[in-house]
Design a protein around this motif. Structure first.
Motif, PDB file in Angstrom:
ATOM      1  N   VAL A  60      74.955   4.510  49.637  1.00 21.16           N
ATOM      2  CA  VAL A  60      75.681   5.758  49.871  1.00 21.16           C
ATOM      3  C   VAL A  60      76.304   5.756  51.267  1.00 21.16           C
ATOM      4  CG1 VAL A  60      75.443   8.274  50.062  1.00 21.16           C
ATOM      5  CG2 VAL A  60      74.345   7.062  48.173  1.00 21.16           C
ATOM      6  N   ALA A  61      75.601   5.218  52.252  1.00 21.58           N
ATOM      7  CA  ALA A  61      76.140   5.154  53.618  1.00 21.58           C
ATOM      8  C   ALA A  61      77.412   4.316  53.658  1.00 21.58           C
ATOM      9  CB  ALA A  61      75.096   4.580  54.571  1.00 21.58           C
ATOM     10  N   VAL A  62      77.410   3.189  52.970  1.00 17.94           N
ATOM     11  CA  VAL A  62      78.605   2.337  52.936  1.00 17.94           C
ATOM     12  C   VAL A  62      79.728   3.053  52.196  1.00 17.94           C
ATOM     13  CG1 VAL A  62      79.564   0.187  51.997  1.00 17.94           C
ATOM     14  CG2 VAL A  62      77.352   0.162  53.173  1.00 17.94           C
ATOM     15  N   HIS A  63      79.401   3.627  51.051  1.00 16.75           N
ATOM     16  CA  HIS A  63      80.425   4.305  50.253  1.00 16.75           C
ATOM     17  C   HIS A  63      81.039   5.487  51.000  1.00 16.75           C
ATOM     18  CE1 HIS A  63      82.041   7.144  47.310  1.00 16.75           C
ATOM     19  NE2 HIS A  63      82.459   6.046  46.705  1.00 16.75           N
ATOM     20  N   GLN A  64      80.201   6.278  51.633  1.00 17.89           N
ATOM     21  CA  GLN A  64      80.666   7.486  52.309  1.00 17.89           C
ATOM     22  C   GLN A  64      81.180   7.203  53.725  1.00 17.89           C
ATOM     23  OE1 GLN A  64      80.824   9.163  49.433  1.00 17.89           O
ATOM     24  NE2 GLN A  64      80.263  11.031  50.508  1.00 17.89           N
ATOM     25  N   ARG A  65      81.065   5.943  54.128  1.00 17.82           N
ATOM     26  CA  ARG A  65      81.551   5.496  55.438  1.00 17.82           C
ATOM     27  C   ARG A  65      80.888   6.230  56.599  1.00 17.82           C
ATOM     28  NH1 ARG A  65      87.320   5.451  52.838  1.00 17.82           N
ATOM     29  NH2 ARG A  65      87.330   3.328  52.022  1.00 17.82           N
ATOM     30  N   TRP A  66      79.552   6.321  56.511  1.00 19.31           N
ATOM     31  CA  TRP A  66      78.803   6.903  57.599  1.00 19.31           C
ATOM     32  C   TRP A  66      78.773   5.918  58.756  1.00 19.31           C
ATOM     33  CZ3 TRP A  66      73.828   8.185  54.377  1.00 19.31           C
ATOM     34  CH2 TRP A  66      74.102   9.220  53.485  1.00 19.31           C
ATOM     35  N   SER A  67      78.518   6.416  59.948  1.00 22.24           N
ATOM     36  CA  SER A  67      78.307   5.523  61.081  1.00 22.24           C
ATOM     37  C   SER A  67      76.991   4.775  60.866  1.00 22.24           C
ATOM     38  CB  SER A  67      78.242   6.327  62.379  1.00 22.24           C
ATOM     39  OG  SER A  67      77.070   7.122  62.399  1.00 22.24           O
ATOM     40  N   ARG A 102      84.323   6.592  44.757  1.00 23.22           N
ATOM     41  CA  ARG A 102      85.676   6.032  44.826  1.00 23.22           C
ATOM     42  C   ARG A 102      85.719   4.781  43.957  1.00 23.22           C
ATOM     43  NH1 ARG A 102      84.518   6.435  49.950  1.00 23.22           N
ATOM     44  NH2 ARG A 102      84.624   4.215  50.311  1.00 23.22           N
ATOM     45  N   LEU A 103      86.337   4.904  42.799  1.00 23.16           N
ATOM     46  CA  LEU A 103      86.404   3.776  41.870  1.00 23.16           C
ATOM     47  C   LEU A 103      87.726   3.027  41.961  1.00 23.16           C
ATOM     48  CD1 LEU A 103      84.800   5.495  38.755  1.00 23.16           C
ATOM     49  CD2 LEU A 103      83.684   4.107  40.507  1.00 23.16           C
ATOM     50  N   GLU A 104      88.700   3.630  42.596  1.00 20.59           N
ATOM     51  CA  GLU A 104      90.027   3.012  42.739  1.00 20.59           C
ATOM     52  C   GLU A 104      90.392   2.926  44.208  1.00 20.59           C
ATOM     53  OE1 GLU A 104      91.426   1.774  40.078  1.00 20.59           O
ATOM     54  OE2 GLU A 104      89.918   2.686  38.758  1.00 20.59           O
ATOM     55  N   ARG A 110      90.670   1.058  54.935  1.00 23.95           N
ATOM     56  CA  ARG A 110      89.281   0.628  54.767  1.00 23.95           C
ATOM     57  C   ARG A 110      88.971   0.260  53.327  1.00 23.95           C
ATOM     58  NH1 ARG A 110      86.678   5.781  57.606  1.00 23.95           N
ATOM     59  NH2 ARG A 110      88.204   6.667  56.194  1.00 23.95           N
ATOM     60  N   ASP A 111      89.758   0.767  52.380  1.00 24.60           N
ATOM     61  CA  ASP A 111      89.522   0.434  50.970  1.00 24.60           C
ATOM     62  C   ASP A 111      89.819  -1.025  50.662  1.00 24.60           C
ATOM     63  OD1 ASP A 111      88.505   2.781  50.089  1.00 24.60           O
ATOM     64  OD2 ASP A 111      90.355   3.527  49.193  1.00 24.60           O
ATOM     65  N   ARG A 112      90.470  -1.716  51.567  1.00 30.90           N
ATOM     66  CA  ARG A 112      90.787  -3.124  51.338  1.00 30.90           C
ATOM     67  C   ARG A 112      89.739  -4.058  51.938  1.00 30.90           C
ATOM     68  NH1 ARG A 112      95.467  -0.406  51.642  1.00 30.90           N
ATOM     69  NH2 ARG A 112      95.917  -0.582  53.849  1.00 30.90           N
ATOM     70  N   ARG A 113      88.733  -3.480  52.584  1.00 30.77           N
ATOM     71  CA  ARG A 113      87.656  -4.310  53.126  1.00 30.77           C
ATOM     72  C   ARG A 113      86.866  -4.932  51.980  1.00 30.77           C
ATOM     73  NH1 ARG A 113      84.239  -0.479  56.971  1.00 30.77           N
ATOM     74  NH2 ARG A 113      83.948   0.421  54.909  1.00 30.77           N
ATOM     75  N   PRO A 114      86.351  -6.153  52.163  1.00 26.12           N
ATOM     76  CA  PRO A 114      85.569  -6.804  51.100  1.00 26.12           C
ATOM     77  C   PRO A 114      84.381  -5.971  50.615  1.00 26.12           C
ATOM     78  CG  PRO A 114      86.129  -8.392  52.794  1.00 26.12           C
ATOM     79  CD  PRO A 114      86.564  -7.045  53.314  1.00 26.12           C
ATOM     80  N   VAL A 115      83.686  -5.296  51.531  1.00 27.02           N
ATOM     81  CA  VAL A 115      82.527  -4.510  51.122  1.00 27.02           C
ATOM     82  C   VAL A 115      82.951  -3.345  50.228  1.00 27.02           C
ATOM     83  CG1 VAL A 115      82.449  -3.021  53.167  1.00 27.02           C
ATOM     84  CG2 VAL A 115      80.357  -3.494  51.900  1.00 27.02           C
ATOM     85  N   ASP A 116      84.091  -2.723  50.531  1.00 27.02           N
ATOM     86  CA  ASP A 116      84.569  -1.614  49.703  1.00 27.02           C
ATOM     87  C   ASP A 116      85.032  -2.111  48.337  1.00 27.02           C
ATOM     88  OD1 ASP A 116      84.749   1.142  51.188  1.00 27.02           O
ATOM     89  OD2 ASP A 116      85.169  -0.392  52.678  1.00 27.02           O
ATOM     90  N   ARG A 117      85.695  -3.257  48.322  1.00 27.10           N
ATOM     91  CA  ARG A 117      86.126  -3.824  47.032  1.00 27.10           C
ATOM     92  C   ARG A 117      84.921  -4.174  46.167  1.00 27.10           C
ATOM     93  NH1 ARG A 117      90.989  -7.471  49.162  1.00 27.10           N
ATOM     94  NH2 ARG A 117      89.301  -8.078  50.521  1.00 27.10           N
ATOM     95  N   ALA A 118      83.913  -4.791  46.781  1.00 25.61           N
ATOM     96  CA  ALA A 118      82.705  -5.158  46.028  1.00 25.61           C
ATOM     97  C   ALA A 118      81.999  -3.915  45.507  1.00 25.61           C
ATOM     98  CB  ALA A 118      81.770  -5.974  46.917  1.00 25.61           C
ATOM     99  N   LEU A 119      81.908  -2.891  46.341  1.00 29.23           N
ATOM    100  CA  LEU A 119      81.244  -1.666  45.916  1.00 29.23           C
ATOM    101  C   LEU A 119      81.985  -1.023  44.747  1.00 29.23           C
ATOM    102  CD1 LEU A 119      78.856   0.149  46.430  1.00 29.23           C
ATOM    103  CD2 LEU A 119      80.193   1.343  48.163  1.00 29.23           C
ATOM    104  N   ARG A 120      83.310  -0.979  44.826  1.00 31.06           N
ATOM    105  CA  ARG A 120      84.089  -0.424  43.701  1.00 31.06           C
ATOM    106  C   ARG A 120      83.893  -1.255  42.435  1.00 31.06           C
ATOM    107  NH1 ARG A 120      88.021   0.085  47.524  1.00 31.06           N
ATOM    108  NH2 ARG A 120      89.185  -1.678  46.690  1.00 31.06           N
ATOM    109  N   PHE A 121      83.849  -2.569  42.576  1.00 30.16           N
ATOM    110  CA  PHE A 121      83.619  -3.453  41.419  1.00 30.16           C
ATOM    111  C   PHE A 121      82.317  -3.074  40.723  1.00 30.16           C
ATOM    112  CE2 PHE A 121      81.475  -7.165  39.669  1.00 30.16           C
ATOM    113  CZ  PHE A 121      82.427  -7.658  38.786  1.00 30.16           C
ATOM    114  N   PHE A 122      81.250  -2.941  41.500  1.00 33.71           N
ATOM    115  CA  PHE A 122      79.952  -2.627  40.907  1.00 33.71           C
ATOM    116  C   PHE A 122      79.864  -1.188  40.421  1.00 33.71           C
ATOM    117  CE2 PHE A 122      78.560  -6.465  43.219  1.00 33.71           C
ATOM    118  CZ  PHE A 122      77.996  -7.135  42.141  1.00 33.71           C
TER     119      PHE A 122
END
Length: 152
Positions: A60-67, A102-104, A110-122
């Motif tokens: 959730v922290a990664v998804h919500q972009r918490w510090s 965020r599924l899309e 920041r949505d183009r970061r690898p971690v965000d892409r991987a999270l959306r994939f899963f």
């Protein structure tokens, strides 16, 4: 069931509180009636839920972009009995649990970061994601059981 980060985080925060109750109850039963099995059961459940809560807090922290500080505080709240609920309430009140998954990809860079892409994939493959998380938590749990408590 977990259509938003809020519902997932809240569910695990409450589960962590319940697992603390089981562990503390087990400790009381052991002290009063010398029933050490109660600690084994309560402690086992608490350990598993603790790891699941920690994994959830990180996701959730990664998804919500918490510090990093807010994410670390969310994970650390599981160490203090019953602190996960006040943490969830604070995160909710400050808007850190607002919104849907965020599924899309959006226009946000920041949505183009690898971690965000991987999270959306899963997140788009929820059963795969849940299965993978269960495997990771079970493996971590078994490893910690084999290693044993610190100082042993």
């Amino acid at each position: 069931m977990f259509r938003t980060p809020l519902t997932l985080f809240r569910t695990l925060a409450i589960a962590e509180m319940i697992s603390w109750t089981l562990l503390i109850g087990g400790l009381i039963l052991r002290a009063l009636f010398e029933w050490s099995l109660a600690v084994t059961i309560g402690g086992g459940i608490h350990g598993f839920v603790f790891l699941a809560y920690g994994a959830t807090a990180i996701i959730v922290a990664v998804h919500q972009r918490w510090s990093v500080g807010v994410g670390a505080l969310a994970v650390a709240s599981a160490v203090i009995p019953y602190a996960t609920l006040p943490m969830e309430l604070w995160l909710s009140r400050t808007g850190r649990l607002a919104g849907t998954w965020r599924l899309e990809e959006t226009d946000d860079a920041r949505d183009r970061r690898p971690v965000d892409r991987a999270l959306r994939f899963f997140l788009r493959r929820a059963w795969l994601f849940v299965g993978l998380l269960v495997v990771v938590v079970v493996v971590a749990y078994v490893v910690l059981l084999v290693v044993g408590p610190p100082g042993r």
